[in-house]
Design a protein around this motif. Sequence first.
Motif, PDB file in Angstrom:
ATOM      1  N   ASN A 116       0.838  -1.206   0.000  1.00  0.00           N
ATOM      2  CA  ASN A 116       0.000   0.000   0.000  1.00  0.00           C
ATOM      3  C   ASN A 116       0.874   1.258   0.000  1.00  0.00           C
ATOM      4  OD1 ASN A 116      -1.442   2.218   1.939  1.00  0.00           O
ATOM      5  ND2 ASN A 116      -2.945   1.208   0.604  1.00  0.00           N
ATOM      6  N   ALA A 117       1.937   1.234   0.814  1.00  0.00           N
ATOM      7  CA  ALA A 117       2.850   2.381   0.873  1.00  0.00           C
ATOM      8  C   ALA A 117       3.558   2.580  -0.467  1.00  0.00           C
ATOM      9  CB  ALA A 117       3.866   2.186   1.995  1.00  0.00           C
ATOM     10  N   ALA A 118       3.895   1.481  -1.146  1.00  0.00           N
ATOM     11  CA  ALA A 118       4.535   1.572  -2.463  1.00  0.00           C
ATOM     12  C   ALA A 118       3.583   2.187  -3.479  1.00  0.00           C
ATOM     13  CB  ALA A 118       4.988   0.191  -2.921  1.00  0.00           C
ATOM     14  N   PHE A 119       2.315   1.776  -3.432  1.00  0.00           N
ATOM     15  CA  PHE A 119       1.310   2.357  -4.338  1.00  0.00           C
ATOM     16  C   PHE A 119       1.121   3.849  -4.057  1.00  0.00           C
ATOM     17  CE2 PHE A 119      -1.352  -1.574  -5.807  1.00  0.00           C
ATOM     18  CZ  PHE A 119      -0.218  -2.083  -6.418  1.00  0.00           C
ATOM     19  N   LEU A 158       3.851   5.765  -5.713  1.00  0.00           N
ATOM     20  CA  LEU A 158       3.619   5.921  -7.147  1.00  0.00           C
ATOM     21  C   LEU A 158       2.494   6.907  -7.428  1.00  0.00           C
ATOM     22  CD1 LEU A 158       3.911   2.167  -8.275  1.00  0.00           C
ATOM     23  CD2 LEU A 158       5.626   3.975  -8.531  1.00  0.00           C
ATOM     24  N   ARG A 159       1.458   6.906  -6.568  1.00  0.00           N
ATOM     25  CA  ARG A 159       0.350   7.859  -6.759  1.00  0.00           C
ATOM     26  C   ARG A 159       0.813   9.288  -6.508  1.00  0.00           C
ATOM     27  NH1 ARG A 159      -3.180   3.665  -4.946  1.00  0.00           N
ATOM     28  NH2 ARG A 159      -2.817   4.138  -2.750  1.00  0.00           N
ATOM     29  N   SER A 160       1.749   9.460  -5.554  1.00  0.00           N
ATOM     30  CA  SER A 160       2.216  10.814  -5.230  1.00  0.00           C
ATOM     31  C   SER A 160       2.961  11.445  -6.394  1.00  0.00           C
ATOM     32  CB  SER A 160       3.117  10.780  -3.987  1.00  0.00           C
ATOM     33  OG  SER A 160       4.370  10.194  -4.280  1.00  0.00           O
ATOM     34  N   ARG A 220      -5.814   5.529  -8.468  1.00  0.00           N
ATOM     35  CA  ARG A 220      -6.731   4.519  -7.939  1.00  0.00           C
ATOM     36  C   ARG A 220      -8.134   4.753  -8.506  1.00  0.00           C
ATOM     37  NH1 ARG A 220      -6.849   1.520  -3.194  1.00  0.00           N
ATOM     38  NH2 ARG A 220      -5.135   2.702  -2.277  1.00  0.00           N
ATOM     39  N   ILE A 221      -8.765   3.721  -8.989  1.00  0.00           N
ATOM     40  CA  ILE A 221     -10.149   3.784  -9.452  1.00  0.00           C
ATOM     41  C   ILE A 221     -10.979   2.920  -8.519  1.00  0.00           C
ATOM     42  CG2 ILE A 221     -11.752   3.298 -11.329  1.00  0.00           C
ATOM     43  CD1 ILE A 221      -9.485   3.722 -13.295  1.00  0.00           C
ATOM     44  N   VAL A 222     -11.892   3.548  -7.802  1.00  0.00           N
ATOM     45  CA  VAL A 222     -12.703   2.830  -6.813  1.00  0.00           C
ATOM     46  C   VAL A 222     -13.483   1.703  -7.493  1.00  0.00           C
ATOM     47  CG1 VAL A 222     -14.546   3.050  -5.109  1.00  0.00           C
ATOM     48  CG2 VAL A 222     -12.875   4.903  -5.389  1.00  0.00           C
ATOM     49  N   GLY A 274       7.332  10.285 -23.663  1.00  0.00           N
ATOM     50  CA  GLY A 274       7.932  11.040 -22.574  1.00  0.00           C
ATOM     51  C   GLY A 274       6.979  11.227 -21.401  1.00  0.00           C
ATOM     52  N   ARG A 275       7.516  11.186 -20.219  1.00  0.00           N
ATOM     53  CA  ARG A 275       6.698  11.310 -19.009  1.00  0.00           C
ATOM     54  C   ARG A 275       6.658  12.767 -18.547  1.00  0.00           C
ATOM     55  NH1 ARG A 275       8.073   8.108 -13.465  1.00  0.00           N
ATOM     56  NH2 ARG A 275       6.502   9.066 -12.121  1.00  0.00           N
ATOM     57  N   VAL A 276       5.474  13.263 -18.227  1.00  0.00           N
ATOM     58  CA  VAL A 276       5.279  14.646 -17.796  1.00  0.00           C
ATOM     59  C   VAL A 276       5.239  14.703 -16.273  1.00  0.00           C
ATOM     60  CG1 VAL A 276       3.744  16.650 -17.896  1.00  0.00           C
ATOM     61  CG2 VAL A 276       3.956  15.125 -19.886  1.00  0.00           C
ATOM     62  N   PRO A 277       5.999  15.623 -15.626  1.00  0.00           N
ATOM     63  CA  PRO A 277       5.946  15.721 -14.159  1.00  0.00           C
ATOM     64  C   PRO A 277       4.537  16.039 -13.665  1.00  0.00           C
ATOM     65  CG  PRO A 277       7.753  17.036 -15.057  1.00  0.00           C
ATOM     66  CD  PRO A 277       6.905  16.612 -16.216  1.00  0.00           C
ATOM     67  N   ASN A 278       4.205  15.517 -12.521  1.00  0.00           N
ATOM     68  CA  ASN A 278       2.918  15.820 -11.896  1.00  0.00           C
ATOM     69  C   ASN A 278       3.068  17.114 -11.094  1.00  0.00           C
ATOM     70  OD1 ASN A 278       0.491  15.915 -10.591  1.00  0.00           O
ATOM     71  ND2 ASN A 278       0.693  13.950  -9.534  1.00  0.00           N
ATOM     72  N   TRP A 279       2.930  18.247 -11.785  1.00  0.00           N
ATOM     73  CA  TRP A 279       3.183  19.531 -11.142  1.00  0.00           C
ATOM     74  C   TRP A 279       2.207  19.820 -10.012  1.00  0.00           C
ATOM     75  CZ3 TRP A 279       7.755  21.167 -11.617  1.00  0.00           C
ATOM     76  CH2 TRP A 279       8.470  21.033 -12.808  1.00  0.00           C
ATOM     77  N   ASP A 280       0.986  19.317 -10.109  1.00  0.00           N
ATOM     78  CA  ASP A 280       0.023  19.520  -9.015  1.00  0.00           C
ATOM     79  C   ASP A 280       0.554  18.928  -7.719  1.00  0.00           C
ATOM     80  OD1 ASP A 280      -1.784  20.897 -10.531  1.00  0.00           O
ATOM     81  OD2 ASP A 280      -3.004  19.138 -11.030  1.00  0.00           O
ATOM     82  N   GLN A 281       1.177  17.763  -7.819  1.00  0.00           N
ATOM     83  CA  GLN A 281       1.726  17.119  -6.630  1.00  0.00           C
ATOM     84  C   GLN A 281       2.925  17.901  -6.097  1.00  0.00           C
ATOM     85  OE1 GLN A 281       0.001  14.556  -5.504  1.00  0.00           O
ATOM     86  NE2 GLN A 281       1.213  14.455  -3.613  1.00  0.00           N
TER      87      GLN A 281
END
Length: 444
Positions: A54-57, A60-62, A68-70, A86-93
């Motif tokens: 769970n901590a690993a997930f 990755l989510r951060s 996660r899809i309920v 190419g991977r885009v940074p998650n700027w919101d995070q």
Amino acid sequence: MAWRPNKLNKLPLYKQIANYLESRIINGEFPPDSRLPSERELAHQLNVNRSTVNAAFEELRSTGLVKRIVGYGTVVNKKVWKNGHGRVPNWDQYVKEGFDQPNNPLNQQIYRYIGSDDRLINFAIGELSADLWPAKLIQSISDTLFKNDFLGYENVQGNLQLREAISDHLKPYRQIESTPSSILITSGAQQAIHLIIRGLLHPGDSVAIEDPSYAYSLPIFHSKGLNTHFIPVHKNGIDPEQIIAIHKKHRLKMLFLNPTYHNPTGVSLDIERRRKVMEICTNYGIAIVEDDPYCLLGYQQPPIPTLKSMDQEGLVLYVSSLSKIVASGLRIGWILGPQNVINRLTDVKQQMDFGPPNLPQWIAANLLRSEHFNEHIENLKIELKKKRDLTIESLQKELNDNIYFLIPKRGIHLWCKIQNEQIDEKVLFQQAVKNGMVFTLEIH
């Protein structure tokens, strides 16, 4: 042989798992929108606790790599990929997890209002109106610059001529003995507070500040992980006995005070309480940071001794600026303190900005030495009193018994409390903005 995390590795198991899954995603083994194995399934395969998976997930989510899809599970997030590659940074995070805490949303809103093109009457920010700036004096000083001056890096501690001018200014105007070497020039008083917190305190240290306090300083204390304790401000300032109570319970390292014409209430700590504060902090070894930008704005009243002028033990770090008596845009502030402290804070400042800019320092040095500086201060007090009287007249006319306030004898602040319970302060704020005026609310 199937991969498993190495329990002898110093890297935590959940990070090993997160790195392993990330590599498989990047390699295309888990393409965008594909579902990862369930936490229960991975925990069984890797022989770890489900909480570790769970901590690993969560790791990755951060980063925005998965979501996660309920009712469905954890899937690879296609939004983090550009053109499928190419991977885009998650700027919101990034924004959410930055080290410094954001300002209160109301303060952010206020700054958007006053930074817009709308011509709002600005009661929200404590700065002089344009008609009170010594524009002609500054212009005459500016015309003399650049004849023999070099725009290279300045001394990180601040221009020597400016530090000499401040030292010479402090004695007659504030009854403070000083030397240029004991002064550090800062970008306003706000940076001075930043430097003191960064350079002299650790996360977990306990400090005490006034309640209410200058709203834009609060995020600084919270961001640095300090245990911040509040001392209420009354009509004669704080109750010094509360310092003892807080110290016995929390072991205070520092006391931050704005004792003269306090922001935002406008009250001043009376002389007996000042003596008591000094006595208590001396007995318990509590450092004092005196934030004192308003002390010259006394409406012809006798000056109140600064805490620093009463300091015989080297207890007080004295912070002030020219923002409230000349112009906020100069961004000239300073810290006065023991030499070892000034050396430490100068080193911290060097890491931040390599020293203050030259031009404002040259202007400030000449301004403080000008034969017209005192004339400006005396005129400023007269004009501020006129503006105070006009403001009070308008408040009494428009709001009458709906609000309560003490008439400030000095300074630039007027603190009102709503008496009528039917008035919603937030609705009042929004209506004021619609009608062309913005003010500040107390933030709890």
